[in-house]
Write a protein that holds these residues in place. Structure first.
Motif, short mmCIF file in Angstrom:
data_model
loop_
_atom_site.label_atom_id
_atom_site.label_comp_id
_atom_site.label_asym_id
_atom_site.label_seq_id
_atom_site.Cartn_x
_atom_site.Cartn_y
_atom_site.Cartn_z
N GLY A 39 0.72 -1.14 -0.03
CA GLY A 39 -0.02 -0.02 -0.20
C GLY A 39 0.82 1.29 -0.11
O GLY A 39 0.57 2.23 -0.66
N GLU A 40 2.07 1.22 0.59
CA GLU A 40 2.95 2.44 0.77
C GLU A 40 3.59 2.65 -0.71
O GLU A 40 3.56 3.86 -0.90
N THR A 41 3.71 1.65 -1.12
CA THR A 41 4.69 1.79 -2.41
C THR A 41 3.59 2.35 -3.57
O THR A 41 4.20 3.33 -4.33
N ILE A 42 2.37 1.96 -3.39
CA ILE A 42 1.30 2.45 -4.35
C ILE A 42 0.92 4.05 -4.09
O ILE A 42 0.83 4.74 -4.97
N GLY A 43 0.70 4.13 -2.73
CA GLY A 43 0.68 5.52 -2.49
C GLY A 43 1.91 6.53 -2.84
O GLY A 43 1.59 7.62 -3.36
N ARG A 44 3.23 5.97 -2.75
CA ARG A 44 4.21 6.61 -3.24
C ARG A 44 4.29 6.78 -4.66
O ARG A 44 4.28 7.94 -5.52
N ALA A 45 3.76 5.68 -5.46
CA ALA A 45 3.73 5.80 -6.90
C ALA A 45 2.78 6.67 -7.30
O ALA A 45 2.96 7.65 -8.51
N LEU A 46 1.46 6.80 -6.61
CA LEU A 46 0.45 7.71 -7.09
C LEU A 46 0.78 9.23 -7.04
O LEU A 46 0.52 9.83 -7.72
N LYS A 47 1.63 9.60 -5.77
CA LYS A 47 2.03 10.99 -5.67
C LYS A 47 3.14 11.25 -6.72
O LYS A 47 3.06 12.28 -7.27
N LEU B 182 2.99 10.17 -9.58
CA LEU B 182 2.23 10.30 -10.94
C LEU B 182 1.59 11.66 -11.14
O LEU B 182 0.74 12.08 -11.90
N GLY B 183 1.42 12.40 -9.90
CA GLY B 183 0.86 13.60 -9.67
C GLY B 183 -0.38 13.44 -8.98
O GLY B 183 -1.05 14.77 -8.95
N PHE B 184 -0.51 12.47 -8.34
CA PHE B 184 -1.95 12.41 -7.59
C PHE B 184 -1.85 13.09 -5.93
O PHE B 184 -1.75 12.18 -5.15
N GLU B 185 -1.57 14.16 -6.10
CA GLU B 185 -1.16 14.66 -4.69
C GLU B 185 -2.23 14.63 -3.75
O GLU B 185 -2.12 14.67 -2.56
#
Lengths: 91, 91
Positions: B29-37, B39-42
Protein backbone atom coordinates in the motif's frame (compact mmCIF):
# COMPACT_ATOMS: atom_id res chain seq x y z
CA UNK A 1 -10.13 33.65 -8.59
CA UNK A 2 -13.06 31.64 -7.23
CA UNK A 3 -14.55 32.86 -4.00
CA UNK A 4 -14.09 29.51 -2.29
CA UNK A 5 -10.47 29.05 -3.30
CA UNK A 6 -8.50 27.97 -0.28
CA UNK A 7 -11.50 26.31 1.35
CA UNK A 8 -10.60 23.18 3.28
CA UNK A 9 -11.07 20.02 1.23
CA UNK A 10 -12.85 17.08 2.78
CA UNK A 11 -11.39 13.62 3.08
CA UNK A 12 -13.09 10.82 1.18
CA UNK A 13 -12.41 7.12 1.18
CA UNK A 14 -12.62 5.22 -2.10
CA UNK A 15 -12.64 1.46 -2.50
CA UNK A 16 -11.43 0.22 -5.88
CA UNK A 17 -12.10 -3.37 -6.86
CA UNK A 18 -9.93 -4.72 -9.69
CA UNK A 19 -10.97 -8.03 -11.24
CA UNK A 20 -10.11 -9.92 -14.41
CA UNK A 21 -12.34 -9.27 -17.40
CA UNK A 22 -14.68 -12.05 -18.44
CA UNK A 23 -12.88 -14.61 -20.58
CA UNK A 24 -9.40 -13.88 -19.19
CA UNK A 25 -7.76 -16.99 -17.76
CA UNK A 26 -7.62 -16.94 -13.96
CA UNK A 27 -5.07 -19.57 -12.89
CA UNK A 28 -4.98 -18.19 -9.33
CA UNK A 29 -8.74 -18.55 -8.99
CA UNK A 30 -8.64 -22.05 -10.43
CA UNK A 31 -5.90 -23.06 -8.00
CA UNK A 32 -7.91 -21.68 -5.10
CA UNK A 33 -11.00 -23.54 -6.29
CA UNK A 34 -9.04 -26.79 -6.49
CA UNK A 35 -7.46 -26.23 -3.07
CA UNK A 36 -10.90 -25.62 -1.55
CA UNK A 37 -12.19 -28.87 -3.09
CA UNK A 38 -9.16 -30.70 -1.66
CA UNK A 39 -10.01 -29.22 1.76
CA UNK A 40 -13.48 -30.74 1.51
CA UNK A 41 -15.47 -27.73 0.29
CA UNK A 42 -17.38 -29.77 -2.29
CA UNK A 43 -20.18 -27.20 -2.56
CA UNK A 44 -17.89 -24.42 -3.81
CA UNK A 45 -18.39 -24.55 -7.56
CA UNK A 46 -15.89 -21.95 -8.68
CA UNK A 47 -13.54 -19.32 -7.33
CA UNK A 48 -12.03 -16.19 -8.77
CA UNK A 49 -9.64 -13.68 -7.30
CA UNK A 50 -8.95 -9.98 -7.60
CA UNK A 51 -7.43 -7.06 -5.76
CA UNK A 52 -8.97 -4.31 -3.71
CA UNK A 53 -7.47 -0.90 -2.96
CA UNK A 54 -8.56 1.72 -0.48
CA UNK A 55 -7.54 5.29 -1.19
CA UNK A 56 -7.99 8.24 1.16
CA UNK A 57 -8.49 11.31 -0.99
CA UNK A 58 -8.69 15.02 -0.19
CA UNK A 59 -11.25 16.67 -2.47
CA UNK A 60 -13.89 19.39 -2.53
CA UNK A 61 -16.73 17.05 -3.46
CA UNK A 62 -17.41 13.33 -3.54
CA UNK A 63 -17.74 13.48 -7.32
CA UNK A 64 -14.24 14.96 -7.56
CA UNK A 65 -12.82 12.28 -5.23
CA UNK A 66 -14.50 9.57 -7.31
CA UNK A 67 -12.97 11.02 -10.46
CA UNK A 68 -9.49 11.01 -8.91
CA UNK A 69 -9.97 7.40 -7.76
CA UNK A 70 -11.01 6.37 -11.28
CA UNK A 71 -7.95 8.06 -12.79
CA UNK A 72 -5.67 6.35 -10.25
CA UNK A 73 -7.28 3.01 -11.10
CA UNK A 74 -6.90 3.39 -14.85
CA UNK A 75 -3.36 4.80 -14.66
CA UNK A 76 -1.79 2.59 -12.00
CA UNK A 77 -4.00 0.08 -10.22
CA UNK A 78 -5.63 -1.85 -13.07
CA UNK A 79 -4.26 -3.27 -16.29
CA UNK A 80 -6.96 -2.18 -18.77
CA UNK A 81 -6.03 -4.94 -21.22
CA UNK A 82 -7.12 -7.76 -18.95
CA UNK A 83 -8.78 -6.12 -15.94
CA UNK A 84 -11.80 -4.00 -15.14
CA UNK A 85 -12.36 -1.92 -12.05
CA UNK A 86 -15.21 -0.57 -9.94
CA UNK A 87 -14.97 2.50 -7.72
CA UNK A 88 -17.10 2.69 -4.59
CA UNK A 89 -17.11 5.67 -2.27
CA UNK A 90 -17.41 5.06 1.47
CA UNK A 91 -19.25 7.58 3.66
CA UNK B 1 -35.19 -38.15 7.03
CA UNK B 2 -36.22 -34.58 6.31
CA UNK B 3 -38.97 -34.13 3.77
CA UNK B 4 -36.86 -31.82 1.62
CA UNK B 5 -33.78 -34.02 1.49
CA UNK B 6 -32.60 -34.28 -2.06
CA UNK B 7 -34.05 -30.89 -2.98
CA UNK B 8 -31.97 -28.99 -5.49
CA UNK B 9 -29.57 -26.56 -3.84
CA UNK B 10 -29.46 -22.99 -5.05
CA UNK B 11 -26.35 -21.28 -6.28
CA UNK B 12 -25.09 -18.30 -4.28
CA UNK B 13 -22.27 -15.92 -4.97
CA UNK B 14 -20.10 -14.75 -2.09
CA UNK B 15 -17.60 -11.93 -2.19
CA UNK B 16 -14.82 -12.18 0.39
CA UNK B 17 -12.68 -9.15 1.07
CA UNK B 18 -9.36 -9.85 2.80
CA UNK B 19 -7.45 -6.86 4.19
CA UNK B 20 -4.60 -6.39 6.62
CA UNK B 21 -5.53 -5.85 10.25
CA UNK B 22 -5.04 -2.37 11.64
CA UNK B 23 -1.45 -1.84 12.70
CA UNK B 24 0.03 -4.41 10.33
CA UNK B 25 2.66 -2.91 8.05
CA UNK B 26 1.44 -2.56 4.46
CA UNK B 27 4.52 -2.05 2.25
CA UNK B 28 2.51 -2.71 -0.91
CA UNK B 29 0.00 0.00 0.00
CA UNK B 30 2.81 2.40 0.85
CA UNK B 31 4.52 1.75 -2.46
CA UNK B 32 1.26 2.35 -4.32
CA UNK B 33 0.70 5.59 -2.41
CA UNK B 34 4.18 6.78 -3.30
CA UNK B 35 3.78 5.80 -6.94
CA UNK B 36 0.48 7.71 -7.11
CA UNK B 37 2.17 10.80 -5.66
CA UNK B 38 4.96 10.46 -8.25
CA UNK B 39 2.27 10.32 -10.95
CA UNK B 40 0.91 13.65 -9.73
CA UNK B 41 -1.96 12.46 -7.54
CA UNK B 42 -1.15 14.89 -4.73
CA UNK B 43 -4.61 14.67 -3.21
CA UNK B 44 -4.35 10.94 -2.47
CA UNK B 45 -3.35 10.88 1.17
CA UNK B 46 -2.90 7.17 1.71
CA UNK B 47 -3.40 3.85 -0.02
CA UNK B 48 -3.85 0.32 1.20
CA UNK B 49 -4.27 -2.92 -0.66
CA UNK B 50 -6.05 -6.21 -0.14
CA UNK B 51 -7.46 -9.17 -2.00
CA UNK B 52 -10.96 -10.03 -3.05
CA UNK B 53 -12.37 -13.46 -3.83
CA UNK B 54 -15.60 -14.48 -5.43
CA UNK B 55 -16.93 -17.93 -4.66
CA UNK B 56 -19.92 -19.60 -6.32
CA UNK B 57 -21.49 -21.89 -3.75
CA UNK B 58 -24.27 -24.47 -3.96
CA UNK B 59 -26.30 -24.40 -0.75
CA UNK B 60 -29.83 -24.80 0.55
CA UNK B 61 -30.01 -21.32 2.09
CA UNK B 62 -28.10 -18.07 1.91
CA UNK B 63 -27.14 -18.46 5.58
CA UNK B 64 -25.56 -21.83 4.80
CA UNK B 65 -23.69 -20.41 1.81
CA UNK B 66 -22.41 -17.54 3.95
CA UNK B 67 -21.19 -20.03 6.58
CA UNK B 68 -19.31 -22.02 3.93
CA UNK B 69 -17.73 -18.82 2.58
CA UNK B 70 -16.61 -17.83 6.08
CA UNK B 71 -15.03 -21.24 6.66
CA UNK B 72 -13.24 -21.07 3.31
CA UNK B 73 -11.94 -17.61 4.22
CA UNK B 74 -10.64 -18.62 7.62
CA UNK B 75 -9.14 -21.93 6.42
CA UNK B 76 -7.55 -20.89 3.12
CA UNK B 77 -8.10 -17.34 1.89
CA UNK B 78 -7.04 -15.20 4.86
CA UNK B 79 -4.10 -15.40 7.24
CA UNK B 80 -5.83 -14.82 10.58
CA UNK B 81 -2.62 -13.63 12.22
CA UNK B 82 -2.36 -10.49 10.11
CA UNK B 83 -5.56 -10.31 8.06
CA UNK B 84 -9.28 -9.90 8.60
CA UNK B 85 -12.03 -10.75 6.17
CA UNK B 86 -15.57 -9.70 5.36
CA UNK B 87 -18.11 -11.90 3.59
CA UNK B 88 -20.78 -10.30 1.43
CA UNK B 89 -23.46 -12.27 -0.36
CA UNK B 90 -24.53 -11.15 -3.82
CA UNK B 91 -28.13 -11.54 -5.00
Amino acid sequence: MAINSGSDPMRFSASIKVVLKDGVLDPQGETIGRALKDLGFESIVSASSGRIFRLDIDAETEAQARKIAGEAASKLLANPVIERYEVEMAK
